[in-house]
Design an enzyme around this catalytic site. Structure first.
Site, short mmCIF file in Angstrom:
data_model
loop_
_atom_site.label_atom_id
_atom_site.label_comp_id
_atom_site.label_asym_id
_atom_site.label_seq_id
_atom_site.Cartn_x
_atom_site.Cartn_y
_atom_site.Cartn_z
N GLU A 129 0.85 -1.18 0.00
CA GLU A 129 0.00 0.00 0.00
C GLU A 129 0.90 1.25 0.00
O GLU A 129 1.84 1.30 0.78
CB GLU A 129 -0.91 0.04 1.23
CG GLU A 129 -1.92 1.16 1.13
CD GLU A 129 -2.88 1.26 2.32
OE1 GLU A 129 -2.78 0.45 3.25
OE2 GLU A 129 -3.71 2.17 2.30
N GLY A 261 3.32 2.36 10.43
CA GLY A 261 3.18 1.68 11.71
C GLY A 261 2.95 0.19 11.49
O GLY A 261 3.63 -0.65 12.07
N MET A 263 0.61 -2.80 8.61
CA MET A 263 -0.14 -2.94 7.36
C MET A 263 -1.04 -4.16 7.42
O MET A 263 -0.62 -5.24 7.80
CB MET A 263 0.88 -3.04 6.21
CG MET A 263 0.25 -3.25 4.85
SD MET A 263 -0.82 -1.85 4.40
CE MET A 263 -2.00 -2.70 3.33
N GLU A 264 -2.29 -3.94 6.96
CA GLU A 264 -3.37 -4.91 7.16
C GLU A 264 -3.46 -5.97 6.07
O GLU A 264 -4.55 -6.51 5.85
CB GLU A 264 -4.70 -4.16 7.25
CG GLU A 264 -5.19 -3.53 5.92
CD GLU A 264 -4.85 -2.06 5.74
OE1 GLU A 264 -3.90 -1.58 6.39
OE2 GLU A 264 -5.54 -1.39 4.95
N ASN A 265 -2.37 -6.33 5.39
CA ASN A 265 -2.43 -7.34 4.33
C ASN A 265 -3.31 -8.53 4.75
O ASN A 265 -3.22 -9.00 5.88
CB ASN A 265 -1.03 -7.87 4.04
CG ASN A 265 -0.02 -6.77 3.95
OD1 ASN A 265 -0.11 -5.91 3.11
ND2 ASN A 265 0.94 -6.77 4.88
N HIS A 297 -6.53 -1.97 15.17
CA HIS A 297 -6.77 -1.23 13.92
C HIS A 297 -6.54 -2.14 12.70
O HIS A 297 -7.40 -2.25 11.83
CB HIS A 297 -5.83 -0.02 13.88
CG HIS A 297 -5.94 0.80 12.64
ND1 HIS A 297 -6.75 1.92 12.54
CD2 HIS A 297 -5.37 0.66 11.41
CE1 HIS A 297 -6.65 2.42 11.33
NE2 HIS A 297 -5.82 1.68 10.61
N GLU A 298 -5.38 -2.79 12.65
CA GLU A 298 -5.07 -3.62 11.48
C GLU A 298 -6.03 -4.79 11.39
O GLU A 298 -6.47 -5.17 10.32
CB GLU A 298 -3.62 -4.10 11.52
CG GLU A 298 -2.57 -3.01 11.66
CD GLU A 298 -2.68 -1.86 10.68
OE1 GLU A 298 -3.21 -2.08 9.56
OE2 GLU A 298 -2.28 -0.73 11.03
N HIS A 301 -9.37 -3.79 9.97
CA HIS A 301 -9.35 -3.59 8.52
C HIS A 301 -9.82 -4.84 7.76
O HIS A 301 -10.19 -4.74 6.59
CB HIS A 301 -7.93 -3.27 8.05
CG HIS A 301 -7.61 -1.80 7.98
ND1 HIS A 301 -8.46 -0.87 7.42
CD2 HIS A 301 -6.52 -1.10 8.38
CE1 HIS A 301 -7.90 0.33 7.48
NE2 HIS A 301 -6.73 0.22 8.06
N GLU A 320 -9.80 4.21 6.19
CA GLU A 320 -9.00 4.66 7.33
C GLU A 320 -9.82 5.42 8.37
O GLU A 320 -9.69 5.18 9.56
CB GLU A 320 -7.80 5.49 6.86
CG GLU A 320 -6.78 4.69 6.06
CD GLU A 320 -6.24 3.46 6.79
OE1 GLU A 320 -6.38 3.36 8.03
OE2 GLU A 320 -5.70 2.56 6.10
ZN LIG Z 1 -5.34 1.71 8.61
#
Ligand SMILES: [Zn+2]
Length: 857
Positions: A129, A261, A263-265, A297-298, A301, A320
């Site tokens: 991303e 910070g 990443m939500e892969n 948070h991740e 997502h 987001e």
């Molecule tokens: Zn995010």
């Protein structure tokens, strides 16, 4: 055919516009990727099945691709010769379903930009991303192209991971398949010598999920907290939003060199190690809380971002804003809702308000960009979350749930827009959100002024809203502003409970009837809208609200306003520290019926940058040294006024039980640290030195060291700290940052410059770079010292980093965004540095865009 194409794309930046959106002309039925790993020459073989979509406006076959060496390309098994440019390739293709195959070579070891596939500490990892996948292979790298990925990894790494579920594993080979269609930005691959902290979770419908946190050897003992946070997040999302996890496995990997910070892969979250590794000895309470929030948070997502993604990058706030809102709800539920709200507003004012009122101001949904990486901003994230909060406040909790359920039901598997999001609210509630949508399209922070009147038992509040011009938006229309108001009687009782006034006009009055006497209003409770509230009021009334308001946010806000006014008067008029403020603070500090975390927040003075912003908003030119001096004098006076009680307060609030990172003990330690800061002003660091000796956790060790450094008494402890922690990368980041943060203004740039020559300083690790340069920019009086040394040092380092890592360089340029606040001499010094950066040969597109926008102010 072979094309050698390793030059970077040209710097002449193209601007992209929301209004130009056109869908891609092909469906991508499936994607098969084979990675043959080698540090400097990894081969990526892709096999992608495309189906032309009849009737699309742009039927051209264009695949993004940057920094790729194309080895071969075939269509339906026949070699083809595409036209290759630095941005990608085009090719003549059949008018029916066809299979595209390509082999490219990439250089993960030479990838210092940390986008695409790169190496960190000997392991392979990815960050795609927003547009990193195009540095891995040729592909329609846009979020509205979703497909099923199967990934084969060939290599001799012990652990080889990708998205989805593992299909097979043998020596030198791992195969992964992700059954959920996803855009390329959610692709991930990790390979390296890693160890896992395993666990399991059973979803509410009974799916058993394998959970792993993968780390480098030696970090195994720092995973337990993150794992608990993950399980709490999974449970919370089931309970609060009805969302279940949808794969058999969920992997988290900690990586040292990471621009973001985390990443939500899909199924394979990649985390900056600073946002997942935690232990009582090496992490502060603030670190623990942040880690819990980022893991949540991740994870969240998975539904708001992955299952429902964004149509294009202009819609970034769709995933987001909503996910930040969800993670703040989670933290409120896990910890204290008022403390979370106050902390979020402090953060919003520190990061988003200056952005919104400066040259980088942009709408929550921007309408144009050159480099999307420059729009991962406080406006898109934090203001984006505030907009969701307002929406929830306007429609109410029940309708909010109804609308969000409809969103999941209607759009699962789709790439969506803000229009889709607002439509589910309109359909679920029958409301027209046309005017509300201005929060997404208009930049700038609205100012809300308020006048009051009282006659014949009727109390009237009259509000006026206005928003200053922002780049490209000279005129603004009135927005819908939810204003939560309660009324207090003269004795401090609440006589009208919180009511949400819905302001829609530029000027609008609201009345409250049947009142015996003129009430004291408590306006914008819970900070019900991200606006600047301007109200002429007295310190006596602020002190009254600080003592009596039933809304914790506004209670804190009253104290914060008192502190701000006291400091402004000291700076502008040379006034003495305000006695009412000091008395109110003394009372609160001693009031042990109040939550310690709340008391700690009340004791936290407004930042010096915040005072500078306030002065600027009121038409004054802030003098950073005077602001610093006022802060020092006020703190010294408060310490002296409290002299008799500080040792006892310190003893009473000291947590002696074994360390746990829960909210209650963290709140106690936060209050204790504030008291230590005052105490150090009187005892010259004696108590801090004792605390340093006995501390068995980082929170107490760190606060002791910070106070000793601030008192210029920390030489021995700083060396001891270094000796103890020099092998721990994350603790060393704290050591670097603390020395700069605690330096007196005239020594700040010198200290930072010395640290950039330290053997452990490196441009290649974003955390270390941010620790030093972020601390420099964050020391307001030091960075803005009249000699300009801070500006020059930051510019030197931005220029040095840009060739290696444009993304982190561009983001750090925001340190200069508020430059127009200051006097002509400082403006000239900053402009000279910005111009020096701008004219650097080969400057990246990222940094060029940021510097140009800042200079255009
Ligand atoms: Zn995010």
């Amino acid at each position: 055919m072979t094309a050698d194409l390793t030059q970077t794309p040209q710097q002449t930046a193209e601007t992209f516009y929301l209004k130009d959106y056109t869908p891609f002309g092909f469906e991508v039925e499936s994607v098969e990727l084979t990675f043959k790993l080698a540090p400097s020459a990894t081969r990526v073989v892709s096999k992608i099945c495309f189906i032309p979509k009849p009737g699309t406006p742009d039927p051209r076959f264009f695949l993004h691709g940057e920094m790729l060496k194309l080895i071969s390309a075939r269509i339906d098994g026949v070699d083809v010769a595409p036209t290759v440019t630095p941005e990608g390739l085009t090719c003549d293709v059949p008018q029916q379903r066809f299979v595209w195959e390509a082999e490219v070579e990439i250089d993960p070891a030479g990838n210092t930009a940390l986008e695409g596939l790169y190496m960190s500490g000997g392991m392979y990892c990815t960050q795609c991303e927003a547009e990193g996948f195009r540095k891995i292979t040729y592909y329609p790298d846009r979020p509205d192209v979703m497909s099923i990925f199967t990934v084969r990894i060939e290599g001799d790494e012990e652990v080889m991971l990708s998205n989805g579920n593992p299909i097979s594993k043998s020596d030198g080979l791992a195969v992964w398949q992700d059954p959920w269609p996803k855009p390329a930005y959610l692709f991930a691959l990790v390979a390296g010598d890693l160890v896992n902290h395993p666990d399991t979770f059973t979803t509410k419908s009974g799916r058993k999920v394998e959970l792993n946190i993968w780390v480098r050897h030696g970090d195994e003992d720092k995973c337990a907290f993150g794992m608990e946070a993950l399980k709490k997040s999974m449970t919370w999302d089931e309970q609060a939003y009805g969302r279940e996890y949808d794969l058999d496995i969920f992997n988290i990997v900690a990586v040292d060199d990471f621009n973001m910070g985390a990443m939500e892969n899909k199924g394979l979250n990649i985390f900056n190690s600073s946002c997942v590794l935690a232990s009582p000895e090496t992490s502060t309470d603030a670190n623990f809380e942040r880690i819990e929030a980022i893991i949540a948070h991740e994870y969240f997502h998975n539904w708001t971002g992955n299952r429902i993604t964004c149509r294009d990058w202009f819609q970034l706030c769709l995933k987001e804003g909503l996910t930040v809102f969800r993670d703040s709800q989670f933290t409120s539920d896990m910890r204290s809702a008022p403390v979370k709200r106050i902390s979020d507003v402090i953060d919003l004012r520190a990061r988003q308000f200056p952005e919104d009122q400066g040259p980088l101001s942009h709408p929550v949904r921007p309408e144009e960009f050159q480099e999307i990486n420059n729009f991962y901003t406080a406006t898109v994230y934090e203001k984006g979350a505030e907009v969701i909060g307002m929406l929830k406040r306007l429609v109410g909790d029940a309708d909010y749930s109804k609308a969000v359920d409809l969103y999941f039901e209607r759009h699962d598997g789709q790439a969506c827009t803000i229009e889709d999001w607002l439509k589910v609210f309109e359909d679920a509630t029958g409301r027209d959100l046309g005017q509300f949508k201005r929060w997404y399209s208009q930049a700038g922070t609205p100012r809300l002024t308020v006048a009051e009147s009282f006659a014949n038992g009727t109390y009237t509040l009259t509000f006026e809203q206005s928003t200053a011009p922002t780049p490209g938006q000279p005129d603004k229309d009135p927005r819908v502003i939810p204003i939560a108001v309660g009324l207090l009687g003269a004795n401090g009782d609440e006589i009208r409970q919180t009511q949400v006034l819905e302001m829609t006009e530029a000027k609008q009055s609201f009345t409250f009837e049947g009142l015996a006497t003129k009430p004291v209003p408590s306006i914008l409770r819970e900070f019900s809208a991200p606006v600047i509230l301007e109200r002429e009021t007295s310190n006596a009334e602020r002190a009254f609200l600080l003592a009596h308001d039933t809304d914790p946010f506004n209670r804190w806000e009253a104290g914060n306003a008192l502190a701000r006014e006291a400091r402004v008067a000291m700076v502008l008029e040379g006034a003495a520290p305000d006695a009412d403020y000091l008395d109110a603070l003394t009372k609160l500090l001693r009031d042990d019926t109040l939550d310690p975390a709340f008391r700690a927040l009340i004791l936290q003075p407004p930042s010096q940058s915040d005072i500078a912003q306030t002065l600027h908003e009121r038409g004054h030119t802030p003098d950073p040294q005077k602001i610093y001096d006022a802060a020092e004098t006020l703190a010294q006076t408060l310490a002296q006024q409290l002299a008799d009680s500080l040792p006892r307060l310190y003893a009473d609030t000291t947590v002696t039980e074994a360390y746990t990172p829960d909210a209650v003990s963290a709140g106690n330690r936060a209050l204790n640290a504030r008291i230590l800061t005052l105490l150090t002003r009187l005892d010259g660091g004696e108590q801090a030195a004792r605390q340093y000796e006995t501390a068995d956790n980082m929170t107490q060790q760190y606060s002791a060291l910070a106070n000793l450094m601030k008192a210029e008494k920390g030489t021995v402890q700083s060396q001891a700290f270094f000796d103890q922690w020099q092998d721990d990368r994350l603790v060393m980041d704290k050591w670097f940052a603390l020395q700069i943060a605690m330096a007196v203004p005239e020594a700040t740039a010198r200290t930072a410059a010395q640290l950039t020559r330290h053997p452990l300083f490196t441009l290649k690790n974003p955390n270390r770079f941010r620790a030093v340069m972020g601390a420099l920019a964050g020391n307001h009086a030091g960075f803005h010292h009249a000699n300009g040394a801070g500006y020059q040092l930051l510019a030197d380092n931005l220029i040095a980093l840009d060739g290696l890592n444009p993304q982190t360089t561009a983001r750090m340029c925001t340190a200069f965004q508020s430059w127009k606040r200051y006097d002509n001499d400082r403006q000239a010094l900053i402009a000279a540095q910005l111009q020096r950066i701008q004219t650097t040969a080969g400057l990246s597109r990222d940094t060029n865009e940021m510097v140009s926008r800042i200079l255009d102010a």
